[in-house]
Each structure stands twice: as C-alpha cells, then as structure tokens.
Design a protein around this motif. Structure first.
Motif, PDB file in Angstrom:
ATOM      1  N   MET A 178       0.711  -1.232  -0.017  1.00 48.42           N
ATOM      2  CA  MET A 178       0.014  -0.086  -0.076  1.00 48.42           C
ATOM      3  C   MET A 178       0.901   1.155   0.083  1.00 48.42           C
ATOM      4  O   MET A 178       1.742   1.369   0.883  1.00 48.42           O
ATOM      5  N   ALA A 179       0.675   2.348  -0.797  1.00 45.58           N
ATOM      6  CA  ALA A 179       1.650   3.396  -0.947  1.00 45.58           C
ATOM      7  C   ALA A 179       1.178   4.254   0.267  1.00 45.58           C
ATOM      8  O   ALA A 179       0.012   4.204   0.837  1.00 45.58           O
ATOM      9  N   THR A 180       2.479   4.725   0.639  1.00 46.79           N
ATOM     10  CA  THR A 180       2.430   5.864   1.847  1.00 46.79           C
ATOM     11  C   THR A 180       1.769   7.028   1.403  1.00 46.79           C
ATOM     12  O   THR A 180       1.709   7.399   0.262  1.00 46.79           O
ATOM     13  N   VAL A 181       1.254   7.813   2.505  1.00 46.80           N
ATOM     14  CA  VAL A 181       0.525   9.095   2.326  1.00 46.80           C
ATOM     15  C   VAL A 181       1.627  10.072   2.540  1.00 46.80           C
ATOM     16  O   VAL A 181       1.378  11.304   2.493  1.00 46.80           O
ATOM     17  N   ASN A 182       2.988  10.064   2.934  1.00 47.84           N
ATOM     18  CA  ASN A 182       3.954  10.745   3.152  1.00 47.84           C
ATOM     19  C   ASN A 182       4.591  11.177   1.633  1.00 47.84           C
ATOM     20  O   ASN A 182       4.593  10.424   0.844  1.00 47.84           O
ATOM     21  N   PRO A 183       5.218  12.284   1.542  1.00 51.34           N
ATOM     22  CA  PRO A 183       5.610  12.872   0.469  1.00 51.34           C
ATOM     23  C   PRO A 183       6.769  12.065   0.227  1.00 51.34           C
ATOM     24  O   PRO A 183       7.605  11.723   1.109  1.00 51.34           O
ATOM     25  N   PRO A 184       7.827  12.047  -0.937  1.00 52.54           N
ATOM     26  CA  PRO A 184       8.675  11.404  -1.084  1.00 52.54           C
ATOM     27  C   PRO A 184       9.953  11.764  -0.153  1.00 52.54           C
ATOM     28  O   PRO A 184       9.893  12.920   0.249  1.00 52.54           O
ATOM     29  N   ARG A 185      10.873  10.760   0.086  1.00 47.28           N
ATOM     30  CA  ARG A 185      11.888  11.424   1.055  1.00 47.28           C
ATOM     31  C   ARG A 185      12.793  12.525   0.677  1.00 47.28           C
ATOM     32  O   ARG A 185      13.026  12.402  -0.784  1.00 47.28           O
ATOM     33  N   GLY A 186      13.007  13.241   1.275  1.00 46.06           N
ATOM     34  CA  GLY A 186      13.814  14.596   0.910  1.00 46.06           C
ATOM     35  C   GLY A 186      12.910  15.777   0.336  1.00 46.06           C
ATOM     36  O   GLY A 186      13.464  16.646   0.016  1.00 46.06           O
ATOM     37  N   MET A 187      11.747  15.466   0.102  1.00 46.31           N
ATOM     38  CA  MET A 187      10.598  16.490  -0.100  1.00 46.31           C
ATOM     39  C   MET A 187       9.658  16.947   0.892  1.00 46.31           C
ATOM     40  O   MET A 187       9.290  15.724   1.767  1.00 46.31           O
ATOM     41  N   ARG A 188       9.131  17.744   0.607  1.00 45.72           N
ATOM     42  CA  ARG A 188       7.859  18.329   1.759  1.00 45.72           C
ATOM     43  C   ARG A 188       6.553  18.795   1.239  1.00 45.72           C
ATOM     44  O   ARG A 188       6.693  19.564   0.326  1.00 45.72           O
ATOM     45  N   ASP A 189       5.671  18.645   2.151  1.00 44.83           N
ATOM     46  CA  ASP A 189       4.515  19.411   1.992  1.00 44.83           C
ATOM     47  C   ASP A 189       4.584  20.704   3.038  1.00 44.83           C
ATOM     48  O   ASP A 189       5.411  20.510   3.964  1.00 44.83           O
ATOM     49  N   PHE A 190       4.015  21.829   2.492  1.00 48.73           N
ATOM     50  CA  PHE A 190       3.839  22.897   3.208  1.00 48.73           C
ATOM     51  C   PHE A 190       2.472  23.454   3.644  1.00 48.73           C
ATOM     52  O   PHE A 190       1.611  23.464   2.665  1.00 48.73           O
ATOM     53  N   LEU A 191       2.099  23.461   4.810  1.00 55.24           N
ATOM     54  CA  LEU A 191       0.700  23.929   5.444  1.00 55.24           C
ATOM     55  C   LEU A 191       0.468  25.411   5.024  1.00 55.24           C
ATOM     56  O   LEU A 191       1.420  26.307   4.774  1.00 55.24           O
TER      57      LEU A 191
END
Length: 431
Positions: free
Chosen positions: A1-14
C-alpha cells in the motif's frame, strides 16, 4: 500500500508555512528588482547532454534523469549501463546551467549587459538529512556580459541589501578567486592532474584543520614536496595586526608573489562595495573578508568566488562566482558571466516572523442559520475594505477555531448572526 507521506527529501507545506515562504520570496524579489535585475523563467527540465556536459561538478551525479519515451524492455536492457541511452531529459539541479542555455537561445532579444533573476525549485538526488532536501528553492541573480569587478560588486551589494531587508543585518561575504587558487597550488608544486583532488581536500579545511588536511593530502598520494610547501604555508607565523579587506589583507593571506592582476581585481571589488554600502562608525568599511582557501565545488567557476556568512549561524547562506566559460560552450564565443545564489531554504528558517503591516486577515464566524446571500454580502464588504476573509461556521468550541485561524496567519475575527447589518459587524483582534 502506498505511503501518504511525500517522497523522502521532499516536503508538504501547510498554509501558514507557505504564506511565510511567499512573504520571504516577495522581499527577495522586491530587493532584486530594486537593484535593476529582471526575472525570467526556464523549464524545470533540460536536455540530458546539457546537464551532463562536465560543468556541473558533483551535482551532475545527483541529477534526476527522465526515461526516454517509447523504450521497450529490450532497449532498456541494452542501455542498462549507459544512462544517456535511456534518458534524453533531466530535472535541473541548479539554475545556472538553464540560464546559460536561455541566454544563448535569446541573446538577440536581451541587452548587452543582462541582469537576471531566477527563482524556482531544483532537484538533486541527495541523501536526505536535516537541512538537505531533494527538492528545494534557489534564488539566483546573475549578470551576463560584464567582465569587470563592478558585476561582482553589484551582486554582493544586492545580496547583502536583500538579507538586510529580511532582518538579517550583519552579513559578510567571504571572497576568493579561482585563479588565485590555481596560482597558489602551482606555486606549491602540485601538478595539473592532481589539482581537482587537492581542491576537494582544501575545501574541508574548516572541518579537518591543518593537520587533517595535510594528512589527507599525503593519503591521496599528492606530490610530497608540494604537500611539504603547503604545510609550511599553513603553519607560517602570522602577525596579529588587523587589516581590513584590501590589498594588505589579500597579499598577507597568499604566498609571496601573488599576481598583481588578480590582487587588483579583488581590491577593486572591495572599493566598489564600500562605495555602495557606507559603514557605520566602528564597523568595518567593507563587509568582505578574503579567504584564500574558499573553493566552492562547481566545476564551471573561472574567477571570483564568494559565500555569504552571518554571525547567527556557522554555515553559509548563499554564494556564487564567475563562470565565464559556460555560455561560450553554447554560443561558440566567450561571454562573461557571474552569479550569486541566496540559500532560500536556510534563510527562510532564520527570518523572524513579523506581523503584516497591511490589511487584516479576518475569520468571519457565522451562526448556522445565516442565509448564504447575507453571509457572502458580509464577506464582500470586508474584502472591499481591503481585508482577507475566511468564512467559518461557529463550532461548539470557538476557542479552538480561533487558535487554528491564528496559526494560519489570521489576525482578527468577526461574529455574524442572521439579519445583522453589515455596518454593525465588529471586527476584533485575535489574541
């Protein structure tokens, strides 16, 4: 099952993080433009051959490559050991290589001396760790077509002015020249073929110290007599007399006999910066420091190089240098060029949060029975007064809602009931 986190070393911004970043970018853009630079935009992808032309240093090894369209399994197996056979494009790993291509492509429509702004994301297949990301924003200014020290001075002054405007006064710029480095290594006796490796070692001086540098050079098998000469230079007696940035400081930091042309170029740079940034009483007249061991690893630097330092942190906040040879590889003729990049991801975390001096940001809290036309009329009236407005239905716990709104950057709220007169709405500050 795919993770809901962004790829390693990349970020979401609130939303609050994104708003903060945009505020910092707005200041950077405004100050750059005030110094006469014009913003351009280039694609996020470039041709594989351009990104791997031997001018990007170690960053070429970190490039993300895009698979050619239409390859079948047999073609992929056949090209398994040849990335160029599998990829025709790649994500840009910096903004300098795209700028060189942009200038070569659009030169006829640009002024003789072109001052550019480029701000955008770049990608490198780094090993993710604190402060090091695989996707990050770069903020570059470059001057193309001017081979004088004035170009470097303009970049330094604009960059220092920008960090000042962000509330980071007190920045200084470490300066060196790749030609001085080459001359110094030649004077010690290092051969042409071993200089790239020697420079990699010298770049670690801050971390390893003189003993560690000498030991690593010997482990590398560098010319023994050259290492001996370099060690004597590192351990030479030095006067404690302070010299501000200028000829005395530069010549004291280099071996005896440094080329007059290079020294004069660096001295002229300091004079130009000093003229543009008059110092307060008791402050160094020039916010520059000559560092003969500043290397910067990009393979395309040909002259002056520099890094931005600030007393609040132990790492650089930006840097750049002259890369006169790059554009000529696309045009077939030499074109002088120099650039400075502010480390946005490092700077944004240092900028103090400041309340916007402009219009209020209002949360409009309404009862459930307020008709939609009334609610939107209240919202429109506040917007017409210059406010930013978000509509929220009143919850059971109003305090939690308002705390969330404050965290998102809202500064005020107003309560609305059915039938309220828009002129009677009271806007109250949060907190």
């Amino acid at each position: 099952m795919a993770t809901v986190n962004p790829p390693r070393g990349m970020r979401d911004f609130l939303p609050a993080d994104k708003a903060r970043r945009e505020r910092v970018l707005a200041v950077i853009r405004e100050r750059y433009r005030a110094h006469g630079f014009d913003e351009i935009e280039t694609p996020v992808v470039e041709e594989y051959g351009r990104l791997h032309a031997g001018i990007g240093g170690d960053n070429e090894k970190l490039s993300y490559n895009l698979l050619r369209r239409g390859l079948d399994a047999e073609a992929i197996r056949a090209g398994a050991d040849d990335p160029a056979a599998l990829s025709d494009l790649g994500l840009r790993y910096d903004l300098t290589v795209p700028l060189a291509r942009f200038y070569a492509s659009n030169r006829g429509q640009l002024p003789g001396v072109f001052r550019s702004i480029q701000i955008g994301p770049v990608w490198r297949a780094e090993r993710p760790q604190k402060g090091r990301y695989r996707q990050f924003v770069q903020c570059d200014i470059d001057i193309i077509g001017d081979d004088s020290a004035r170009a470097e001075a303009e970049l330094i002054v604009a960059s220092l002015d920008t960090v000042d405007a962000l509330g980071l006064e007190g920045g200084t710029v470490r300066v060196n020249d790749r030609r001085a480095l080459e001359w110094m290594l030649d004077s010690f006796g290092f051969g042409d073929d071993e200089r790239p490796g020697v420079l990699i070692t010298i770049d670690k001086l801050d971390k390893l110290g003189p003993d560690g540098i000498v030991a690593e050079l010997r482990e590398r098998g560098a010319t023994s007599t050259a290492v001996d000469a370099f060690e004597m230079f590192l351990r030479r007696p030095q006067t404690t007399i302070y010299h501000p940035y200028g000829e005395a400081q530069i010549r004291r930091a280099l071996p005896e006999g440094a080329p007059d042309e290079i020294v004069a170029h660096l001295v002229g740079l300091g004079e130009a910066v000093a003229a543009a940034r008059p110092a307060a009483e008791g402050i160094d007249p020039v916010p520059l420091a000559f560092d003969p061991f500043l290397v910067r690893g990009m393979g395309y630097y040909t002259g002056t190089i520099f890094e931005l330092a600030h007393p609040s942190v132990g790492y650089s906040l930006g840097g750049g240098g002259r890369y006169d040879g790059m554009i000529g590889r696309f045009l077939g003729q030499q074109v002088p060029a120099v650039g400075f990049s502010i480390g946005f991801e490092r700077i944004v975390d240092l900028v103090a949060e400041r309340e916007d001096a402009g219009a209020a940001a209002v949360v409009l809290v309404h009862d459930a029975d307020v008709p939609t036309p009334e609610l939107l009329a209240h919202k429109a009236a506040l917007i017409a007064d210059g406010a930013r407005v978000r509509v929220e239905k009143r919850p059971k716990n109003l305090k939690t809602l308002l705390e969330r709104a404050a965290a998102d950057g809202y500064t005020a709220f107003a309560a609305v009931r059915a039938g309220d007169d828009p002129s009677a709405i009271e806007v109250k500050p949060l907190g």
